[in-house]
Design a protein around this motif. Structure first.
Motif, PDB file in Angstrom:
ATOM      1  N   LEU A  78      -8.957 -29.772 -12.849  1.00 23.33           N
ATOM      2  CA  LEU A  78      -9.755 -30.810 -13.497  1.00 23.33           C
ATOM      3  C   LEU A  78      -8.879 -31.994 -13.901  1.00 23.33           C
ATOM      4  O   LEU A  78      -7.660 -31.895 -13.982  1.00 23.33           O
ATOM      5  CB  LEU A  78     -10.471 -30.238 -14.719  1.00 23.33           C
ATOM      6  N   HIS A  79      -9.551 -33.115 -14.176  1.00 27.35           N
ATOM      7  CA  HIS A  79      -8.838 -34.343 -14.516  1.00 27.35           C
ATOM      8  C   HIS A  79      -9.086 -34.786 -15.950  1.00 27.35           C
ATOM      9  O   HIS A  79      -8.224 -35.403 -16.569  1.00 27.35           O
ATOM     10  CB  HIS A  79      -9.268 -35.468 -13.565  1.00 27.35           C
ATOM     11  N   ARG A  80     -10.259 -34.453 -16.508  1.00 34.98           N
ATOM     12  CA  ARG A  80     -10.634 -34.955 -17.838  1.00 34.98           C
ATOM     13  C   ARG A  80     -11.345 -33.868 -18.633  1.00 34.98           C
ATOM     14  O   ARG A  80     -12.175 -33.138 -18.087  1.00 34.98           O
ATOM     15  CB  ARG A  80     -11.558 -36.168 -17.698  1.00 34.98           C
ATOM     16  N   ILE A  81     -11.009 -33.764 -19.912  1.00 33.13           N
ATOM     17  CA  ILE A  81     -11.647 -32.814 -20.818  1.00 33.13           C
ATOM     18  C   ILE A  81     -12.203 -33.579 -22.013  1.00 33.13           C
ATOM     19  O   ILE A  81     -11.542 -34.478 -22.545  1.00 33.13           O
ATOM     20  CB  ILE A  81     -10.637 -31.758 -21.324  1.00 33.13           C
ATOM     21  N   VAL A 103     -14.982 -23.243 -21.856  1.00 32.11           N
ATOM     22  CA  VAL A 103     -14.970 -24.467 -21.057  1.00 32.11           C
ATOM     23  C   VAL A 103     -16.346 -24.570 -20.400  1.00 32.11           C
ATOM     24  O   VAL A 103     -16.718 -23.710 -19.597  1.00 32.11           O
ATOM     25  CB  VAL A 103     -13.857 -24.437 -19.999  1.00 32.11           C
ATOM     26  N   ASN A 104     -17.103 -25.599 -20.769  1.00 33.26           N
ATOM     27  CA  ASN A 104     -18.489 -25.739 -20.326  1.00 33.26           C
ATOM     28  C   ASN A 104     -18.650 -26.887 -19.343  1.00 33.26           C
ATOM     29  O   ASN A 104     -17.818 -27.792 -19.264  1.00 33.26           O
ATOM     30  CB  ASN A 104     -19.391 -26.050 -21.537  1.00 33.26           C
ATOM     31  N   ASN A 105     -19.765 -26.839 -18.635  1.00 30.30           N
ATOM     32  CA  ASN A 105     -20.229 -27.992 -17.842  1.00 30.30           C
ATOM     33  C   ASN A 105     -19.164 -28.523 -16.897  1.00 30.30           C
ATOM     34  O   ASN A 105     -18.917 -29.736 -16.824  1.00 30.30           O
ATOM     35  CB  ASN A 105     -20.694 -29.122 -18.771  1.00 30.30           C
ATOM     36  N   ILE A 106     -18.516 -27.629 -16.164  1.00 24.35           N
ATOM     37  CA  ILE A 106     -17.499 -28.060 -15.207  1.00 24.35           C
ATOM     38  C   ILE A 106     -18.170 -28.821 -14.075  1.00 24.35           C
ATOM     39  O   ILE A 106     -19.095 -28.322 -13.419  1.00 24.35           O
ATOM     40  CB  ILE A 106     -16.723 -26.858 -14.657  1.00 24.35           C
ATOM     41  N   VAL A 107     -17.733 -30.058 -13.876  1.00 17.99           N
ATOM     42  CA  VAL A 107     -18.293 -30.940 -12.844  1.00 17.99           C
ATOM     43  C   VAL A 107     -17.205 -31.217 -11.819  1.00 17.99           C
ATOM     44  O   VAL A 107     -16.083 -31.585 -12.165  1.00 17.99           O
ATOM     45  CB  VAL A 107     -18.791 -32.260 -13.458  1.00 17.99           C
ATOM     46  N   ARG A 108     -17.545 -31.063 -10.572  1.00 17.91           N
ATOM     47  CA  ARG A 108     -16.584 -31.306  -9.494  1.00 17.91           C
ATOM     48  C   ARG A 108     -16.821 -32.695  -8.893  1.00 17.91           C
ATOM     49  O   ARG A 108     -17.159 -33.626  -9.594  1.00 17.91           O
ATOM     50  CB  ARG A 108     -16.708 -30.195  -8.447  1.00 17.91           C
ATOM     51  N   GLY A 109     -16.612 -32.833  -7.606  1.00 19.48           N
ATOM     52  CA  GLY A 109     -16.799 -34.120  -6.951  1.00 19.48           C
ATOM     53  C   GLY A 109     -15.814 -35.143  -7.463  1.00 19.48           C
ATOM     54  O   GLY A 109     -14.630 -34.860  -7.676  1.00 19.48           O
ATOM     55  N   SER A 110     -16.299 -36.369  -7.684  1.00 17.53           N
ATOM     56  CA  SER A 110     -15.417 -37.444  -8.119  1.00 17.53           C
ATOM     57  C   SER A 110     -15.116 -37.404  -9.605  1.00 17.53           C
ATOM     58  O   SER A 110     -14.276 -38.174 -10.091  1.00 17.53           O
ATOM     59  CB  SER A 110     -16.043 -38.801  -7.769  1.00 17.53           C
ATOM     60  N   ALA A 111     -15.770 -36.510 -10.366  1.00 13.43           N
ATOM     61  CA  ALA A 111     -15.573 -36.460 -11.814  1.00 13.43           C
ATOM     62  C   ALA A 111     -14.435 -35.523 -12.217  1.00 13.43           C
ATOM     63  O   ALA A 111     -13.549 -35.908 -12.976  1.00 13.43           O
ATOM     64  CB  ALA A 111     -16.861 -36.031 -12.506  1.00 13.43           C
ATOM     65  N   GLN A 112     -14.450 -34.267 -11.725  1.00 11.02           N
ATOM     66  CA  GLN A 112     -13.447 -33.266 -12.099  1.00 11.02           C
ATOM     67  C   GLN A 112     -13.311 -33.218 -13.623  1.00 11.02           C
ATOM     68  O   GLN A 112     -12.245 -33.445 -14.196  1.00 11.02           O
ATOM     69  CB  GLN A 112     -12.110 -33.551 -11.425  1.00 11.02           C
ATOM     70  N   PHE A 113     -14.399 -32.868 -14.271  1.00  6.91           N
ATOM     71  CA  PHE A 113     -14.562 -33.013 -15.710  1.00  6.91           C
ATOM     72  C   PHE A 113     -15.115 -31.726 -16.303  1.00  6.91           C
ATOM     73  O   PHE A 113     -15.787 -30.950 -15.631  1.00  6.91           O
ATOM     74  CB  PHE A 113     -15.530 -34.175 -15.969  1.00  6.91           C
ATOM     75  N   ALA A 114     -14.832 -31.494 -17.608  1.00  8.04           N
ATOM     76  CA  ALA A 114     -15.469 -30.401 -18.341  1.00  8.04           C
ATOM     77  C   ALA A 114     -15.415 -30.711 -19.829  1.00  8.04           C
ATOM     78  O   ALA A 114     -14.709 -31.622 -20.276  1.00  8.04           O
ATOM     79  CB  ALA A 114     -14.782 -29.070 -18.054  1.00  8.04           C
ATOM     80  N   SER A 115     -16.165 -29.936 -20.607  1.00 13.78           N
ATOM     81  CA  SER A 115     -16.095 -30.024 -22.063  1.00 13.78           C
ATOM     82  C   SER A 115     -15.666 -28.666 -22.613  1.00 13.78           C
ATOM     83  O   SER A 115     -15.811 -27.638 -21.946  1.00 13.78           O
ATOM     84  CB  SER A 115     -17.444 -30.435 -22.650  1.00 13.78           C
TER      85      SER A 115
END
Length: 212
Positions: A143-146, A99-111
Motif C-alpha cells: 500500500l501507499h497511503r494509510i 486494517v480496513n477498506n483496502i483499495v487497490r488500483g491507482s489508490a493503494q490505500f487503507a484505513s
C-alpha cells in the motif's frame, strides 16, 4: 510476488512482533480468542462504547456470534480487503488492530482502526501496534497511503496519531456511524514516502530522543 487474488503473497495470515517491553504482537484473530475477547469487552464497556462503530439503520446485520465474526473477517482477509489483527501484550489478548477498506488500483490505500483493553492503556502499546501494521502495509501488502479517522472528542486516539507524527488532512462531518449516531471525524494520513525507514523506527527514534 503477487497471488491470484491480486494481493502480495505472504500478506495474510501473518504474525508481527516487537521485542520491546512490553512485547507487542499482532496476529490473526482466532475463534479460540472468544473467552479473552468477551472478558475484555465486558470489563471495558464504558471505556469503549463511545468509540464503537455501530450499524446504521437499514445496514446489513453483523455476525451474531464470535465464531461467525472470525470467519467473516478471515474471508475478508483472504480476499485482501481487510487485515483483522488480534493485539497481544506479553502474549495476553489485549485488543484489536484492523486494517480496513483496502483499495487497490491507482489508490493503494487503507484505513486503520483499533481498540485496547484499558488495563494496557498508557504503556505505548497502541502507537507501536499501529506502526507495526502500517509498516506491514507499506512493505508486504504494497500500500501507499494509510488513514486514521478519529472523533474530535477521542483524546486518547488523538495522542496516538500525535506520537506517530501523522498529519491532519481533513475534517469529515457525519463520517462514521459510532455509538448509534453519525459522528464527525478528524482525518489523519501517512504515505510511504514519509517513512522511508519505517514508522516503527521513526516512533522508537523519537522516544529515544525525548528528554529524560
Amino acid at each position: 510476488m503477487w497471488g491470484s487474488e491480486g494481493r502480495p503473497r505472504g500478506s495474510w495470515p501473518v504474525t508481527l512482533r516487537t521485542g520491546t517491553d512490553p512485547e507487542v504482537t499482532l496476529r490473526p484473530l482466532r475463534a479460540s480468542d472468544v473467552g479473552a475477547w468477551r472478558d475484555a469487552r465486558r470489563r471495558n464497556t464504558d471505556w469503549l462504547l463511545p468509540w464503537d462503530a455501530t450499524p446504521p439503520p437499514g445496514a446489513p446485520s453483523r455476525p451474531v456470534t464470535f465464531r461467525a465474526l472470525v470467519r467473516s473477517l478471515d474471508r475478508a482477509a483472504r480476499r485482501g480487503t481487510t487485515l483483522p489483527f488480534a493485539l497481544d501484550v506479553d502474549r495476553r489478548f489485549a485488543g484489536q488492530v484492523t486494517v480496513n477498506n483496502i483499495v487497490r488500483g491507482s489508490a493503494q490505500f487503507a484505513s486503520i482502526g483499533y481498540w485496547i483493553d484499558r488495563r494496557y492503556a498508557g504503556r505505548g502499546v497502541i502507537p507501536r501496534a499501529v506502526a507495526m501494521a502500517v509498516d506491514h502495509c507499506f512493505t508486504r501488502v504494497g500500500l501507499h497511503r494509510i488513514e486514521i479517522a478519529i472523533r474530535p472528542e477521542n483524546s486518547n486516539s488523538l495522542r496516538v496519531v500525535e506520537k506517530l507524527g501523522l498529519y491532519e488532512v481533513g475534517y469529515a462531518p457525519r463520517f462514521l456511524h459510532i455509538d448509534g449516531e453519525w459522528r464527525d471525524h478528524r482525518i489523519f494520513a501517512l504515505t510511504k514516502e514519509e517513512v522511508p525507514l519505517g514508522l516503527l523506527r521513526r516512533l522508537e527514534d523519537g522516544l529515544r530522543d525525548r528528554p529524560a
